[in-house]
Design a protein around this motif. Sequence first.
Motif, PDB file in Angstrom:
ATOM      1  N   ALA A 207      48.474   2.989  31.427  1.00  0.00           N
ATOM      2  CA  ALA A 207      47.608   4.142  31.160  1.00  0.00           C
ATOM      3  C   ALA A 207      48.113   4.919  29.950  1.00  0.00           C
ATOM      4  O   ALA A 207      47.323   5.342  29.096  1.00  0.00           O
ATOM      5  N   ARG A 208      49.431   5.081  29.865  1.00  0.00           N
ATOM      6  CA  ARG A 208      50.008   5.767  28.694  1.00  0.00           C
ATOM      7  C   ARG A 208      49.716   4.993  27.413  1.00  0.00           C
ATOM      8  O   ARG A 208      49.302   5.565  26.395  1.00  0.00           O
ATOM      9  N   ASP A 209      49.919   3.690  27.439  1.00  0.00           N
ATOM     10  CA  ASP A 209      49.682   2.869  26.251  1.00  0.00           C
ATOM     11  C   ASP A 209      48.215   2.893  25.847  1.00  0.00           C
ATOM     12  O   ASP A 209      47.890   2.908  24.643  1.00  0.00           O
ATOM     13  N   ASN A 210      47.306   2.901  26.835  1.00  0.00           N
ATOM     14  CA  ASN A 210      45.874   2.937  26.530  1.00  0.00           C
ATOM     15  C   ASN A 210      45.474   4.256  25.889  1.00  0.00           C
ATOM     16  O   ASN A 210      44.581   4.304  25.027  1.00  0.00           O
TER      17      ASN A 210
ATOM     18  N   GLY B  19      44.224   8.442  29.012  1.00  0.00           N
ATOM     19  CA  GLY B  19      44.340   7.004  29.142  1.00  0.00           C
ATOM     20  C   GLY B  19      44.113   6.554  30.569  1.00  0.00           C
ATOM     21  O   GLY B  19      44.482   7.259  31.511  1.00  0.00           O
ATOM     22  N   TYR B  20      43.495   5.382  30.739  1.00  0.00           N
ATOM     23  CA  TYR B  20      43.153   4.871  32.062  1.00  0.00           C
ATOM     24  C   TYR B  20      43.758   3.483  32.264  1.00  0.00           C
ATOM     25  O   TYR B  20      43.876   2.706  31.312  1.00  0.00           O
ATOM     26  N   ALA B  21      44.093   3.163  33.515  1.00  0.00           N
ATOM     27  CA  ALA B  21      44.512   1.811  33.881  1.00  0.00           C
ATOM     28  C   ALA B  21      44.240   1.632  35.365  1.00  0.00           C
ATOM     29  O   ALA B  21      44.195   2.603  36.137  1.00  0.00           O
ATOM     30  N   SER B  22      44.054   0.374  35.777  1.00  0.00           N
ATOM     31  CA  SER B  22      43.764   0.108  37.184  1.00  0.00           C
ATOM     32  C   SER B  22      44.495  -1.138  37.647  1.00  0.00           C
ATOM     33  O   SER B  22      44.932  -1.968  36.833  1.00  0.00           O
TER      34      SER B  22
END
Length: 284
Positions: free
Chosen positions: A82-85, A63-66
């Motif tokens: 990121a975990r949720d994605n 998972g990715y997030a920014s």
Amino acid sequence: MDFQVFKSAAAEEAAKLNIEEYELYCQLEDSVSASAFKREINGFSDSGEGGACLRCLVEGRMGYASTQRFTEDSARALVRRARDNAAVLETAEPEFLVGAGGEYQAVRTENTPLPGAEALRRTALRGQEALYSQEGVVDGSETEVFGSHIAIAISNSKGLDLQYENSVSGAVLSAVVSDGREEGEKASEYKITLGEPEGLDLLAAAEETAGRARETLGAGTAPTGVIPVLFSADAMSQLLATFSPVFSAENVQKGLSLLKDREGTEIAAPIVTLIDDPFYEKAP
């Protein structure tokens, strides 16, 4: 905000959520520039930008997030997003994180202050004078002087923890030349020269770019046929830039490159050798 504080907040949140594998990447860049046209300053810029990206492995999915906010709260939220994605991904392609290596080759860097506004202004105007002193140069010729500083940090749960900083400055001279006739032909070329702005040899750069522009005046169409062609270094680098995506390992692995299944085979003439060297001394 200090990167170490941001990193610690992200690590604490990952531990709290039982995320064992994650990686944090941050990049910050400050840049300044000034441009000149018709012997006058026509633009000035002073900007800063950056952000952080986190990726984590959750049940085999990456998972990715920014974020562009560097606060402890945003670091914690970054991990949660990121975990949720990762949880909503429908496919689970093989993903992995790379741990710390034994040692890393030293990289040549320049950590110099960004040039000030007055230095940018003087150099931009000096570039204009250098351009207009060349044969055939007409209005439309521009000069831009720039400086930038970049800072990059990467760390992960497998022990990788690296930081890098580098500065680069220079000028871009764009020459427009005419063949001298009232409604005649015009041509343009540009030259990038790197170094501290007030120490740049702008006259030499102007001579080169104006000369290259004049060489294209009066060019015609070559006859059809099989004829030898001599490429300049600049022309060859532009051709290679066009084809560079085929050399991407990721594109090869995804079947998006003509070089798929060609590893270890000769793909060009024997006299052609390409080397991808991130430590090349002349690379800025």
